[in-house]
Scaffold this motif. Structure first.
Motif, PDB file in Angstrom:
ATOM      1  N   PRO B  77       0.700  -1.183   0.084  1.00 21.27           N
ATOM      2  CA  PRO B  77      -0.051  -0.249  -0.065  1.00 21.27           C
ATOM      3  C   PRO B  77       0.849   1.290  -0.004  1.00 21.27           C
ATOM      4  CG  PRO B  77       0.065  -1.100   2.002  1.00 21.27           C
ATOM      5  CD  PRO B  77       0.862  -1.892   1.295  1.00 21.27           C
ATOM      6  N   ALA B  81      -0.456   4.233   4.427  1.00 24.65           N
ATOM      7  CA  ALA B  81      -0.797   3.003   4.998  1.00 24.65           C
ATOM      8  C   ALA B  81       0.228   2.237   5.759  1.00 24.65           C
ATOM      9  CB  ALA B  81      -1.643   2.183   3.851  1.00 24.65           C
ATOM     10  N   ILE B  82       1.325   2.272   5.004  1.00 23.82           N
ATOM     11  CA  ILE B  82       2.696   1.682   5.528  1.00 23.82           C
ATOM     12  C   ILE B  82       3.058   2.215   6.770  1.00 23.82           C
ATOM     13  CG2 ILE B  82       5.192   1.109   5.459  1.00 23.82           C
ATOM     14  CD1 ILE B  82       4.611   1.001   2.568  1.00 23.82           C
ATOM     15  N   ARG B  84       1.056   3.510   8.993  1.00 23.02           N
ATOM     16  CA  ARG B  84      -0.076   3.038  10.155  1.00 23.02           C
ATOM     17  C   ARG B  84       0.352   1.571  10.376  1.00 23.02           C
ATOM     18  NH1 ARG B  84      -6.166   3.679   8.847  1.00 23.02           N
ATOM     19  NH2 ARG B  84      -5.531   4.817   7.000  1.00 23.02           N
ATOM     20  N   THR B  85       0.716   0.543   9.634  1.00 24.59           N
ATOM     21  CA  THR B  85       0.951  -0.652   9.791  1.00 24.59           C
ATOM     22  C   THR B  85       2.155  -0.889  10.550  1.00 24.59           C
ATOM     23  OG1 THR B  85       0.211  -1.358   7.644  1.00 24.59           O
ATOM     24  CG2 THR B  85       1.661  -2.909   8.944  1.00 24.59           C
ATOM     25  N   LEU B  88       1.304   0.275  14.176  1.00 27.60           N
ATOM     26  CA  LEU B  88       0.611  -0.941  14.801  1.00 27.60           C
ATOM     27  C   LEU B  88       1.570  -1.784  15.524  1.00 27.60           C
ATOM     28  CD1 LEU B  88      -2.049  -1.847  15.818  1.00 27.60           C
ATOM     29  CD2 LEU B  88      -2.414  -3.124  13.550  1.00 27.60           C
ATOM     30  N   ILE B  89       2.646  -2.260  14.538  1.00 30.92           N
ATOM     31  CA  ILE B  89       3.706  -2.954  14.963  1.00 30.92           C
ATOM     32  C   ILE B  89       4.545  -2.466  16.137  1.00 30.92           C
ATOM     33  CG2 ILE B  89       5.710  -4.179  14.144  1.00 30.92           C
ATOM     34  CD1 ILE B  89       4.801  -4.345  11.247  1.00 30.92           C
ATOM     35  N   SER B 115      -4.995   1.161  19.507  1.00 29.38           N
ATOM     36  CA  SER B 115      -5.035   0.423  18.264  1.00 29.38           C
ATOM     37  C   SER B 115      -6.484   0.968  17.762  1.00 29.38           C
ATOM     38  CB  SER B 115      -5.217  -1.075  18.293  1.00 29.38           C
ATOM     39  OG  SER B 115      -6.057  -1.308  19.487  1.00 29.38           O
ATOM     40  N   LEU B 118      -5.677   4.105  16.055  1.00 25.22           N
ATOM     41  CA  LEU B 118      -4.892   3.577  14.757  1.00 25.22           C
ATOM     42  C   LEU B 118      -5.777   3.326  13.336  1.00 25.22           C
ATOM     43  CD1 LEU B 118      -1.494   2.052  15.632  1.00 25.22           C
ATOM     44  CD2 LEU B 118      -1.765   3.933  14.276  1.00 25.22           C
ATOM     45  N   ALA B 119      -6.675   2.391  14.016  1.00 24.84           N
ATOM     46  CA  ALA B 119      -7.660   1.917  12.964  1.00 24.84           C
ATOM     47  C   ALA B 119      -8.792   2.877  12.467  1.00 24.84           C
ATOM     48  CB  ALA B 119      -8.320   0.828  13.690  1.00 24.84           C
TER      49      ALA B 119
END
Lengths: 496, 157
Positions: B77, B81-82, B84-85, B88-89, B115, B118-119
């Motif tokens: 993405p 988007a990256i 955000r991923t 989350l990690i 989370s 973040l979502a």
């Protein structure tokens, strides 16, 4: 006939009825929570069985087992998190259906197939315990090795058209299974001097990472998934047309589950994967598998639940607990001064018949309780996506911590989740990895034991009749699936 | 990156990993109790097989476009988007790090809250309330009902 009357007579006891319903409810809760395995859910209740009469105690523990094995499919379908190892095979098609707004239909298929498999396994348990015990006795280490090879032979069917990548994934699963103490000499392997790795890596950690964490890491960047409409969000049992379509995969699952169940050590996970692969092989719509096929749910769920009854065959008749759950149940027998084995049928027939009756009741309870609790479960996962992601991550991380009370496990699962994203990106299928992981110990330990017995002569795998039959079957299945996959990919090439 | 290039990358990474793994397996020392195969025997065989499979993927990427693989496969993405991923990690790692120190209920409360944000949940009372109800509920289920002892937090002990 006396046995049947005795089994049915046990159903008139309110304590047995309460134990069956209570046990199933507890089992569903345990199975649905990642990190609480069926054996843990059973072990938690073991101390409470001391004061109960033997039949009620055994029915309670067996009902927890039935409920937990079924319960694992609920989060597998709704939130892509297998609650138990065996539910991993249900994830692909179950969650695909849920994302298409067909969660109620998927859960209905899972419930009915679980009931079907459970009743089939129970019938086998009642009718054929003693003859089937002889099959279990015929399994030598060479036969167990070949059983593992047979399990691996389904990789082609699980590789979604990419056999090489499926092989890489399966080999990676085997490598993860080798981490920890060597099964023969006890030497540490690939532990990097970390005490957290000495005992190996539990398959459920890898599955939760690959399925749940990967999915959440991917979902956080994607638009909201399709929420089920009001009608689709209701539990939907299969109609007549669907029932007819599901008959074949359910039958496949029940037979595979029976065979795997009577084999000590094989277990529900292998049964679920093998039946998934076989259902796909014999399906008239194999292309739907992995994208929301009802048959992809029916086969593993029937197999998984058939195992709950047939796994008791070697335990009851030979005193061999073939799984952790059977070992806990055996503990329940021992607490009450009953030694499972050939003499149990003559020394305590009332307990055996009570167990048979209780298992019947447990399957009925599973169906009735499923009808009640699945509706709220569907409602729950139909909430707004951000809250759902937060709740799933909290549930998963809590469940993972609950396994060993280990922070290392939390970091491991996160890392596996990241690796799962990489696997998606390079289009590597996940299920072969899980299969390799589950079969690694079985294959390696029995391969080496066999060679120890034969003095290093590999012909032992061909001279043992059970081993030879399984290897031939593995070869036939591999060739047949490879042949079908080859022509399917050729067909795709022509179409494109 | 097109699918064939991805397969090439996968093939190379697999071969490199498999060779490293095989070398690591060769260095495992057997004990006096070892059998003829030894603790390193089967892992070495698996490592060699993986190297061969990696070469197979690499070679096949040149001969045909690519295998179809898992249907869920998609391109990477965009940068947002990256990010955000990655966030989350980072949040999951932070949860693991803070759990023993601040205890289960506060840690899971932070995880639920962060989370959710973040979502894409709006920062408001609903999110705060769901985290406030969710954290003690999970504690009740696991710690009280299932008897899995959750950490109280070294900071408060």
């Amino acid at each position: 006939m006396d046995a049947l009357a005795s089994a049915l007579g046990s159903l008139s006891s309110w304590q047995v009825v309460a134990a069956a319903f209570g046990g199933v409810l507890w089992g569903i809760l345990g199975g649905a929570l990642p990190g609480i395995s069926p054996s843990i859910a059973m072990a938690l209740l073991l101390p409470f069985t001391v004061g109960l009469d033997p039949t009620t105690a055994i029915v309670l523990l067996a009902s927890v087992y039935v409920g937990a094995e079924y319960g694992g499919s609920i989060p597998a379908i709704l939130i892509r998190t297998p609650g138990t190892n065996a539910a991993a095979a249900t994830v692909l098609d179950g969650h695909a259906m849920a994302k298409q707004g067909r969660a109620g239909e998927a859960l209905g298929i899972s419930l009915i197939s679980g009931l079907y498999g459970g009743l089939f396994g129970l019938a086998v348990l009642v009718i054929a315990t003693q003859p089937l015990a002889e099959i279990a006795l015929a399994f030598t280490p060479a036969a167990y090795f070949s059983l593992g090879v047979l399990g691996l032979s389904v990789i082609a069917g699980l590789s979604s058209g990419s056999l090489m990548k499926g092989c890489i994934a399966a080999l990676l699963g085997l490598m993860i299974a080798f981490i920890g103490s060597d099964p023969v000499s006890g030497v540490s392997r690939f532990t990097f001097d970390s005490p957290d790795l000495l005992g190996g890596i539990k398959p459920i950690l890898i599955m939760v990472g690959l399925f749940a964490v990967t999915e959440m890491l991917a979902q956080i960047t994607e638009p909201a998934w399709e929420r089920a409409s009001r009608s689709a969000a209701r539990l939907k049992l299969p109609d007549w047309a669907m029932t007819r379509r599901l008959f074949k995969p359910q039958a496949i699952g029940s037979v595979v589950g029976t065979v795997e169940g009577v084999t000590p050590g094989a277990g529900g996970t292998i049964a679920a994967f093998m039946s998934y692969s076989e259902a796909r092989r014999w399906s008239s719509k194999p292309e739907e598998f992995g994208h929301g096929s009802p048959e992809g749910i029916a086969a593993p769920e029937a197999a998984n639940n058939a195992v709950t009854a047939t796994a008791l065959v070697p335990m009851l008749s030979l005193g061999i607990p073939g799984s952790n759950s059977a070992a806990i149940l055996m503990g329940g027998f021992l607490i009450h001064g009953l030694q499972p084995g050939p003499m149990l049928f003559t020394r305590a027939p009332e307990v055996i018949h009570g167990l048979f009756g209780g298992l019947l009741l447990a399957n009925v309870a599973m169906f009735l309780l499923g009808l009640v609790i699945l509706g709220p479960c569907i409602w729950l996962v139909n909430r707004p996506k951000p809250y759902l992601i937060a709740f799933i991550l909290a549930l998963v991380m809590t469940g993972v911590y609950a396994i060993h009370q280990s922070v290392f496990d939390l970091l491991l699962v996160t890392a596996v989740g990241v690796f799962g994203l990489f696997m998606r990106w390079v289009r590597m299928p996940v299920l072969p990895l899980v299969l390799g992981l589950v079969l690694g110990y079985l294959i390696e330990s029995n391969y080496r034991r066999s060679l120890l017995i034969s003095g290093g002569d590999p012909m032992i795998f061909l001279t043992d009749p059970v081993s030879l039959a399984l290897l031939v079957l593995a070869l036939v299945m591999t060739l047949y699936t490879g042949w079908k996959e080859f022509f399917r990919s050729k067909g795709k090439g022509v179409e494109s | 990156m097109n699918p064939a290039a991805r397969d090439r990358l996968l093939g190379v990474l697999t071969v490199v990993f498999a060779v490293s793994y095989t070398l690591a397996a060769r260095s495992i020392e057997d004990s006096l109790l070892a059998d003829a195969v030894g603790a390193s025997g089967v892992p070495q065989g698996v490592g060699i097989a993986m190297a061969a499979a990696g070469l197979g993927v690499f070679a096949s990427s040149w001969t045909r476009v690519t295998a179809t693989g898992d249907g869920a496969a998609e391109d990477l993405p965009g940068a947002g988007a990256i990010a955000r991923t990655v966030a989350l990690i980072g949040l999951l790692v932070a949860y693991a790090a803070m759990l023993p120190w601040i205890g289960y209920v506060p840690a899971i409360f932070v995880l639920l809250l962060a989370s959710g944000l973040l979502a894409g949940a709006p920062a408001g009372l609903a999110l705060f309330a769901s985290a406030g109800v969710g954290a003690p509920t999970l504690w009740l289920i696991f710690d009280r009902l299932l008897q899995v002892r959750m950490p109280l937090g070294r900071l408060w002990e």
